[in-house]
Motif scaffolding. Structure first.
Motif, mmCIF file in Angstrom:
data_model
loop_
_atom_site.group_PDB
_atom_site.id
_atom_site.type_symbol
_atom_site.label_atom_id
_atom_site.label_comp_id
_atom_site.label_asym_id
_atom_site.label_seq_id
_atom_site.Cartn_x
_atom_site.Cartn_y
_atom_site.Cartn_z
ATOM 1 N N LEU A 1 -56.119 89.751 70.383
ATOM 2 C CA LEU A 1 -57.147 90.087 69.182
ATOM 3 C C LEU A 1 -58.284 89.353 68.739
ATOM 4 C CD1 LEU A 1 -54.858 91.496 66.411
ATOM 5 C CD2 LEU A 1 -56.704 93.126 67.722
ATOM 6 N N THR A 2 -57.641 88.043 69.160
ATOM 7 C CA THR A 2 -58.695 87.432 69.015
ATOM 8 C C THR A 2 -59.539 86.890 69.683
ATOM 9 O OG1 THR A 2 -57.257 85.360 68.343
ATOM 10 C CG2 THR A 2 -59.165 84.048 69.671
ATOM 11 N N GLU A 3 -59.321 87.281 71.623
ATOM 12 C CA GLU A 3 -60.303 87.281 73.105
ATOM 13 C C GLU A 3 -60.796 88.753 71.935
ATOM 14 O OE1 GLU A 3 -57.851 86.717 76.087
ATOM 15 O OE2 GLU A 3 -57.181 84.748 75.955
ATOM 16 N N SER A 4 -60.482 89.705 71.251
ATOM 17 C CA SER A 4 -61.736 90.931 71.384
ATOM 18 C C SER A 4 -62.030 91.415 70.503
ATOM 19 C CB SER A 4 -60.233 92.083 72.379
ATOM 20 O OG SER A 4 -59.786 92.240 71.324
ATOM 21 N N PHE A 5 -62.372 90.444 69.254
ATOM 22 C CA PHE A 5 -62.752 90.341 68.251
ATOM 23 C C PHE A 5 -64.335 90.062 68.007
ATOM 24 C CE2 PHE A 5 -64.161 88.906 63.869
ATOM 25 C CZ PHE A 5 -63.678 89.339 63.240
ATOM 26 N N PHE A 6 -65.008 90.790 68.138
ATOM 27 C CA PHE A 6 -66.493 91.070 67.996
ATOM 28 C C PHE A 6 -67.397 91.198 66.208
ATOM 29 C CE2 PHE A 6 -64.941 92.285 72.379
ATOM 30 C CZ PHE A 6 -66.054 91.785 72.834
ATOM 31 N N TYR A 7 -68.266 90.591 65.718
ATOM 32 C CA TYR A 7 -68.966 90.337 64.869
ATOM 33 C C TYR A 7 -70.198 90.600 64.692
ATOM 34 C CZ TYR A 7 -69.004 88.925 60.170
ATOM 35 O OH TYR A 7 -70.007 88.741 58.543
ATOM 36 N N THR B 1 -58.964 84.471 61.728
ATOM 37 C CA THR B 1 -57.137 83.592 62.070
ATOM 38 C C THR B 1 -56.567 84.873 62.568
ATOM 39 O OG1 THR B 1 -58.081 82.164 61.709
ATOM 40 C CG2 THR B 1 -55.408 82.001 62.302
ATOM 41 N N PHE B 2 -56.482 85.439 63.947
ATOM 42 C CA PHE B 2 -55.387 87.053 63.875
ATOM 43 C C PHE B 2 -53.962 86.237 64.102
ATOM 44 C CE2 PHE B 2 -58.955 88.724 64.781
ATOM 45 C CZ PHE B 2 -59.611 90.001 64.671
ATOM 46 N N GLY C 1 -48.608 95.925 61.878
ATOM 47 C CA GLY C 1 -47.537 95.273 62.194
ATOM 48 C C GLY C 1 -48.798 93.792 63.004
ATOM 49 N N ASP C 2 -50.500 94.623 62.773
ATOM 50 C CA ASP C 2 -50.887 93.404 63.154
ATOM 51 C C ASP C 2 -51.653 92.372 62.093
ATOM 52 O OD1 ASP C 2 -51.304 94.022 65.881
ATOM 53 O OD2 ASP C 2 -53.297 95.305 65.103
ATOM 54 N N ARG C 3 -51.569 91.143 61.796
ATOM 55 C CA ARG C 3 -52.507 90.400 60.516
ATOM 56 C C ARG C 3 -53.579 89.882 60.826
ATOM 57 N NH1 ARG C 3 -47.123 89.217 61.140
ATOM 58 N NH2 ARG C 3 -47.849 86.766 61.434
ATOM 59 N N TYR C 4 -53.909 89.701 59.933
ATOM 60 C CA TYR C 4 -55.425 88.269 59.994
ATOM 61 C C TYR C 4 -55.814 87.718 58.578
ATOM 62 C CZ TYR C 4 -58.225 92.388 58.739
ATOM 63 O OH TYR C 4 -58.521 93.488 57.917
ATOM 64 N N ALA C 5 -56.556 86.769 58.684
ATOM 65 C CA ALA C 5 -56.941 85.744 57.692
ATOM 66 C C ALA C 5 -58.459 85.519 57.942
ATOM 67 C CB ALA C 5 -56.135 84.586 57.645
ATOM 68 N N ALA C 6 -59.399 85.896 56.481
ATOM 69 C CA ALA C 6 -60.471 85.977 56.363
ATOM 70 C C ALA C 6 -60.837 85.044 55.980
ATOM 71 C CB ALA C 6 -61.339 87.457 57.375
ATOM 72 N N THR C 7 -62.031 83.788 55.704
ATOM 73 C CA THR C 7 -62.616 83.155 55.035
ATOM 74 C C THR C 7 -64.232 83.526 54.946
ATOM 75 O OG1 THR C 7 -61.396 81.622 55.439
ATOM 76 C CG2 THR C 7 -63.134 81.277 54.318
ATOM 77 N N VAL D 1 -54.739 90.206 55.833
ATOM 78 C CA VAL D 1 -54.425 91.646 55.490
ATOM 79 C C VAL D 1 -52.856 91.739 56.120
ATOM 80 C CG1 VAL D 1 -56.086 93.307 55.804
ATOM 81 C CG2 VAL D 1 -56.970 91.783 55.532
ATOM 82 N N GLU D 2 -52.540 92.883 55.954
ATOM 83 C CA GLU D 2 -51.378 93.160 56.451
ATOM 84 C C GLU D 2 -51.753 94.641 56.821
ATOM 85 O OE1 GLU D 2 -46.500 93.316 57.365
ATOM 86 O OE2 GLU D 2 -47.621 92.589 55.210
ATOM 87 N N VAL D 3 -51.877 95.079 58.316
ATOM 88 C CA VAL D 3 -52.114 96.481 59.255
ATOM 89 C C VAL D 3 -50.929 96.841 59.191
ATOM 90 C CG1 VAL D 3 -53.219 97.813 60.507
ATOM 91 C CG2 VAL D 3 -53.968 95.822 60.507
#
Length: 797
Positions: A362-368, A353-354, A384-390, A333-335
């Motif tokens: 973003l990695t340190e502030s990601f919650f789920y 993975t950000f 400009g933020d990006r992340y890959a999710a499995t 995903v690209e924001v």
């Protein structure tokens, strides 16, 4: 004891105590950190015992080992070449000694080797290993060496996971190793006393090993039986009690500002570019399960719902237990213009993975939240933020009529408006199956509903999803609204049918309305346009599966590069998820397809019937009618006072029984000791010969003195034992016993009775000056039972 045997047994206890920590990490890095900590602590303890080093040197050695070995073992990502500590790694290691504990219990597991989260088991393992070896080799009470591993075990349970992974295995392993250590200590103590008497020592050792094996076997069988027969209570750990740092209550509900995404100034703005999505699949922002009659939110107003508990996800999540058929999906995903705290995704997340310039932040502030599969960050995403999710995506059934409701418990919602309840009875009679009723509700919305976001060029449509707005939606003809109303109404109706249901807000490809299709139809136009097509076309899914109406492809998607699904602002949509009987959450889109909206139908006039002008004369009453109309005499009210007293008495007796049972369970070991001493006294007093009875009398006195704390040595003579107790009476008794035992003609008749009368008197003298607590302690003391049953008389050799 030999040092090698001591080290092996203590290391076994430490290794067993590390087992509850494994579900927290599930990484080879944890095994390395635990092994290094135990090895370093054992080395420090052995060297300290060998050279008799003072305590302050041992403490300095532990601190030095922590600084030198801590970075490569507990913070491997900050080690130079994976071996040498770096300055930043040492800073992180020292900070982790104070800060990593809270981070560990506010983060989702497993954590692997993320940041400095390996510090707690490494530090505790190092301290526990050093303390255990030092106690075992240098203390007068080596049995206390089991306490540091026990503390390590308890810390692993408290800071561990909520589920009971490895709980039974860890408990059994630690029980076996701890019992083995205590048996080894007891054997060593016994050998020190019975030097030169190999037969008695061997018998004692065999008896202790057999007793320990029996104890372990009984404990294992009892624990297994209890785990099968008794219900498993909730596992209370620190992780389950702490409030997570991300508070969804501080953020507006994603459904509250739903229509802002369709303003003409932002409708065409590109929000997200996604690679890896299947054709027709959507992207979810957040899942809402709490409704107060005004707003659907995440976690409820007080945050008490499970959907409001967010934890950090540093490494990965274990989704192997997801029910139903699943498939793994990887997206990138690209924001672009998206600026929300909710992180869009699909299915149940396994790994995140950000990338981009803010990747570390973003990695340190990601919650789920695993309950609702919703991700969030502390600060909104930006361009400009990006992340890959499995993720793991359930393969949902294509038909709804075969579904049966699941069993999840969601936060309570207010009763839906009576207008909506009447619509449910009209579309889906109670006599139908739950799945068929749900399908009828969805088809009802698609066939009778029309889409309008209330813009200037659209048909009038009030925003909001409160109960009064849903009541208007049910009675309006034509039914006009958008995803905000249709999703909430469908969720309430699904819950009335019996399905656990929640609202999902996200993006669907081509969810925007065509300009021409959302205009009011001219007078005389047909009101059935598109009605049959809305329910008869092939379904698509919000996330690769489910029951979702097709959408037209917008211009933004056409301009997207190959392999990229582009979501614009007006692709925002809301749908619902219902839980099936197998636990799978099935996405269902109740929104009707965009189509022309007919003119509003006039309100139906209310017909008021007039009463008849003349009433027929009343029927002539008969005596039978009079008797039948007399009210029946109500039965006597039962006297509930007696039942209340009986219930109260039974409750008191039940509580008293439980208390007595617990007290009996606690007192049972002490009662067993008292019974064993009584049996030993009976065997001695009723021995077959007078000599044995006289010897047994002296042994009974000597054992009583030992239980009161006198240092009675088994190898001493009776006169020496009497001198240890002190006083003239014990010396007289010792001489009488010696004369009776060693006399050529044996004891005289009645000497055994005299000896036992003297023993009873001396026992009373031993206890007379002592307090009740001291007498009770002597009665349950194990000092005199060390050699019990070595001979038939229970004599101490």
């Amino acid at each position: 004891m030999p040092t090698l045997v001591t080290v092996v047994l203590v290391v076994a206890m430490l290794a067993a105590a590390m087992l509850p920590w494994w579900p927290v990490y599930e990484s080879p890095a944890f095994v390395v950190a635990a092994a290094v900590a135990i090895a370093a602590g054992v080395a420090i303890g052995v060297v300290g015992a060998r050279f008799r080093l003072p305590s302050w040197i041992i403490v300095l050695a532990v601190f030095g080992a922590y600084l030198v070995l801590g970075v490569p073992a507990a913070v491997p990502g900050a080690a130079i070449g994976g071996i040498l500590p770096s300055p930043s790694g040492i800073v992180e290691l020292i900070a982790g000694a104070a800060l990593s504990w809270k981070q560990l219990v506010t983060i989702s597991v497993p954590v692997g080797s993320y940041q400095a989260l390996l510090v707690p088991p490494f530090l505790l393992g190092l301290i526990a290993a050093t303390a255990a070896i030092s106690i075992a080799l240098r203390s007068r009470r080596p049995a206390a060496a089991a306490l540091p591993p026990a503390a390590l075990l308890i810390a692993g349970i408290a800071l561990g996971v909520v589920h009971s992974a490895l709980a039974v295995e860890a408990g059994i392993a630690f029980l076996i190793t701890a019992v083995a250590w205590l048996v080894r200590v007891a054997i060593a103590d016994r050998r020190a006393i019975t030097v030169g008497r190999r037969v008695e020592a061997a018998l004692t050792d065999a008896r202790r090993v057999l007793g320990a094996a029996s104890l372990v076997a009984i404990a294992v069988v009892g624990a297994t039986a209890a785990s099968v027969a008794l219900p498993v209570p909730p596992r209370n750990v620190v992780r389950a009690e702490l409030q997570p740092p991300f508070e969804p209550r501080r953020h507006d509900s994603p459904l509250a500002g739903f229509r802002a995404a369709f303003d003409e100034d932002v409708a065409d703005d590109v929000m997200l570019d996604v690679r890896g999505l299947p054709d027709g699949a959507g992207l979810r922002m957040a899942t809402l399960d709490s409704y107060d009659g005004i707003v659907y939110t995440v976690g409820g107003a007080e945050g008490a719902s499970a959907s409001g508990r967010f934890t950090r996800v540093p490494y990965r999540l274990d989704q192997s237990g997801v029910s139903g058929d699943t498939e793994r999906l990887e997206i990138e995903v690209e924001v672009e213009n998206y600026s929300e705290v909710w992180v869009p995704g699909v299915g149940r997340l396994e790994r995140m993975t950000f990338g981009g310039p803010r990747a570390e932040t973003l990695t340190e502030s990601f919650f789920y939240n695993e309950v609702t599969s919703t991700g969030a960050v502390q600060r909104p995403l930006q361009s400009g933020d990006r992340y890959a999710a499995t993720s793991v995506v359930p393969v949902d059934p294509s038909e709804l009529d075969g579904l049966n409701p699941g069993t999840s418990v969601l936060p309570a919602t207010p009763d839906m408006p009576k207008e909506l309840a009447q619509l449910l009875d009209e579309w889906a009679p109670v006599s139908d199956d739950p799945g068929a009723r749900l399908e009828a509700v969805i088809e009802g919305f698609r066939a009778n509903g029309y889409v309008s976001h209330g813009l200037e060029e659209n048909a009038p449509s009030r925003s909001g999803h409160s109960l009064d707005r849903l009541a208007d939606l049910a009675v309006e003809r034509p039914m006009v609204g958008d995803g905000e109303q249709y999703a909430v109404a469908a969720a309430l109706m699904a819950r009335r049918i019996g399905f656990p249901a929640r609202v999902v807000v996200g993006y669907l490809p081509g969810a925007a309305d065509d300009d021409a299709s959302d205009t009011t139809e001219p007078p005389g136009g047909s009101s059935d346009t598109g009605g049959a097509d809305a329910t008869g076309q092939t379904d698509a899914t919000p996330e690769g599966g489910g029951d979702v109406a097709p959408r037209e492809t917008d211009a933004a998607s056409e301009r997207a590069p190959d392999g990229v699904t582009r979501f614009a602002s007006d692709d925002k949509q809301a749908w619902i998820e219902v839980q099936a009987a197998d636990g799978t959450w099935v996405p269902v889109d109740p929104n009707p397809a965009p189509r022309p909206i007919p003119e509003r139908e006039p309100d139906q006039p209310t017909i008021v019937s007039r009463p008849q002008s003349a009433l027929p004369p009343p029927a002539e009453r008969t005596p039978v009618d009079d008797l039948s109309n007399e009210p029946e005499t109500p039965p006597d009210d039962p006297d509930d006072s007696a039942d209340a007293w009986v219930q109260a008495l039974l409750a008191v007796l039940g509580v008293a029984g439980i208390v007595l049972g617990v007290l009996a369970l606690i007192a049972s070991p002490f009662l067993a000791i008292v019974v064993a001493k009584m049996r030993r006294r009976r065997l001695r007093r009723r021995a077959s010969t007078a000599v044995e009875r006289i010897e047994g009398g002296w042994q009974e006195f000597a054992d009583s003195a030992a239980d009161y704390g006198y240092p009675i040595r088994p190898t001493a003579t009776r006169a020496e034992q009497a001198a240890t107790v002190g006083g003239l009476a014990p010396l007289v008794l010792a001489s009488v016993v010696d004369r009776a035992v060693f006399a050529p003609d044996g004891p005289m008749e009645g000497d055994d009775l005299v000896v036992w009368e003297s023993v009873d008197e001396l026992q009373e003298r031993l206890g007379a000056p002592r307090s009740l607590r001291e007498r009770v302690r002597a009665a349950v003391s194990l000092t005199s039972l060390g050699g019990y049953a070595v001979t038939r008389r229970g004599a101490r050799s």
